[in-house]
Design a protein around this motif. Structure first.
Motif, mmCIF file in Angstrom:
data_model
loop_
_atom_site.group_PDB
_atom_site.id
_atom_site.type_symbol
_atom_site.label_atom_id
_atom_site.label_comp_id
_atom_site.label_asym_id
_atom_site.label_seq_id
_atom_site.Cartn_x
_atom_site.Cartn_y
_atom_site.Cartn_z
ATOM 1 N N GLU A 76 2.904 -7.609 2.214
ATOM 2 C CA GLU A 76 4.013 -7.648 3.122
ATOM 3 C C GLU A 76 4.059 -6.996 4.464
ATOM 4 O OE1 GLU A 76 6.229 -10.284 2.877
ATOM 5 O OE2 GLU A 76 5.382 -11.284 1.048
ATOM 6 N N SER A 77 3.683 -5.938 4.121
ATOM 7 C CA SER A 77 3.944 -5.031 5.289
ATOM 8 C C SER A 77 2.690 -3.911 5.354
ATOM 9 C CB SER A 77 5.005 -4.092 5.477
ATOM 10 O OG SER A 77 5.368 -3.272 6.678
ATOM 11 N N ALA A 78 1.697 -4.365 5.966
ATOM 12 C CA ALA A 78 0.306 -3.371 5.986
ATOM 13 C C ALA A 78 0.558 -1.981 6.419
ATOM 14 C CB ALA A 78 -0.718 -4.175 6.542
ATOM 15 N N ARG A 79 -0.363 -1.061 5.790
ATOM 16 C CA ARG A 79 -0.120 0.157 6.271
ATOM 17 C C ARG A 79 -1.582 0.924 6.404
ATOM 18 N NH1 ARG A 79 1.783 3.621 2.770
ATOM 19 N NH2 ARG A 79 2.485 2.060 1.006
ATOM 20 N N PRO A 80 -1.949 1.705 6.917
ATOM 21 C CA PRO A 80 -3.315 2.216 7.248
ATOM 22 C C PRO A 80 -3.705 2.867 5.904
ATOM 23 C CG PRO A 80 -1.953 3.388 8.877
ATOM 24 C CD PRO A 80 -1.049 2.529 8.109
ATOM 25 N N SER A 81 -3.088 3.057 4.587
ATOM 26 C CA SER A 81 -3.364 3.212 3.431
ATOM 27 C C SER A 81 -4.132 2.337 2.736
ATOM 28 C CB SER A 81 -2.346 3.932 2.710
ATOM 29 O OG SER A 81 -1.315 3.249 2.634
ATOM 30 N N HIS A 82 -3.757 0.993 3.313
ATOM 31 C CA HIS A 82 -4.313 -0.173 2.795
ATOM 32 C C HIS A 82 -5.888 -0.575 3.094
ATOM 33 C CE1 HIS A 82 0.432 -1.484 2.467
ATOM 34 N NE2 HIS A 82 -0.158 -0.828 1.267
#
Lengths: 112, 115
Positions: B79-85
Motif C-alpha cells: 500500500e505504501s512502499a518504503r526503501p526497506s521493501h
C-alpha cells in the motif's frame, strides 16, 4: 523453528571433478527434500527431490539422503563451468505440507 | 518447465507509492506462494495460498498483502512502499503428491527498488 543448514561456500571445484554439496536439517520428522539451483540474478530451478533413504540419480546429479543422521547431499559428477551457481537445499515437513524451508545455499564455482 | 509469470520484472518507484506485483500460472496449481529474497541471501516465505479465497502469512513478517480470487492469479500489494521493501519478490506455485512431496516452481522474479 525448523532449520536447514548449508555451508555458504564458496566451494571451488575443478572442471571434470565431483562437486559435493551438503545439507543438514533440524526437524527429524521431515519427509521430502529438494535441491534447487539458482544462477545469480535468476530464480531457483528444481534439480531433483528425494524422499527415501539412499541414493537417487538423475544424469550427472545424485542426491543422497540419510534420515537417521538428518543430512541430504547432492553430488555433481563431471562438473562443468555451467554448474557454477548457488545450490539451495529445501525441506518439507510432511508430504503435501505445502511449505518448504530453504537453506541459505552453497555457492559453487567450477574452475575451468 | 513451469509456466508461471511475474510482472513487472523490474520496478523503481518512489516512497509512499502503492504497487502491485502480478503473478499468474497456467498449470492449474492450487498452491501458490510469495517469497522474498535479498541478493545473496536466503529465501523467506511471506505469503501462501492453498486455493481460491485462501491466504496465509508466511514465516517472515511482511507489510504486503495478497489476494486469491482466481486459481491462476496471486497478486501481491504494497500500500505504501518504503526503501526497506527493496528486494526481489519470487512467486511460486506447486503441485504435491504423496510420492513426490511438494514440488515448487518459481517465476522469474520481480526486482523492486524503492527510492
Amino acid at each position: 523453528q525448523k532449520e536447514v543448514e548449508q555451508n555458504s561456500g564458496p566451494l571451488s571445484v575443478p572442471e571434470g571433478a565431483i562437486a559435493s554439496l551438503n545439507c543438514t536439517y533440524s526437524d527429524r520428522g521431515s519427509q521430502s527434500f529438494f535441491w534447487y539451483r539458482q544462477y545469480s540474478g535468476k530464480s531457483p530451478e528444481l534439480i531433483m527431490f528425494i524422499y527415501s533413504n539412499g541414493d537417487k540419480e538423475d544424469g550427472r546429479f545424485t542426491a543422497q539422503l540419510n534420515k537417521a543422521s538428518q543430512y541430504v547431499s547432492l553430488l555433481i559428477r563431471d562438473s562443468q563451468p555451467s554448474d557454477s551457481a548457488t545450490y539451495l537445499c529445501a525441506v518439507e515437513e510432511d508430504f503435501g505440507n505445502e511449505k518448504l524451508t530453504f537453506g541459505t545455499g552453497t555457492r559453487l564455482t567450477i574452475i575451468p | 518447465e513451469a509456466d508461471i509469470y511475474q510482472t513487472p520484472r523490474y520496478l523503481v518507484i518512489g516512497t509512499g507509492k502503492k504497487i502491485t506485483l502480478e503473478c499468474s500460472q497456467t498449470m492449474g496449481h492450487d498452491k501458490m506462494y510469495w517469497y522474498q529474497q535479498d541478493p545473496g541471501m536466503e529465501l523467506h516465505l511471506i505469503h501462501y495460498s492453498y486455493g481460491v479465497n485462501s491466504t496465509e502469512k508466511g514465516d517472515l513478517s511482511s507489510e504486503s498483502t495478497v489476494s486469491r480470487i482466481r486459481t491462476e492469479h496471486f497478486p501481491l500489494t504494497l500500500e505504501s512502499a518504503r526503501p526497506s521493501h527493496t528486494s526481489q519478490y519470487l512467486c511460486a506455485s506447486s503441485v504435491g503428491t504423496a510420492f513426490s512431496g511438494n514440488t515448487i516452481y518459481f517465476g522469474e522474479g520481480s526486482w523492486l527498488t524503492v527510492v
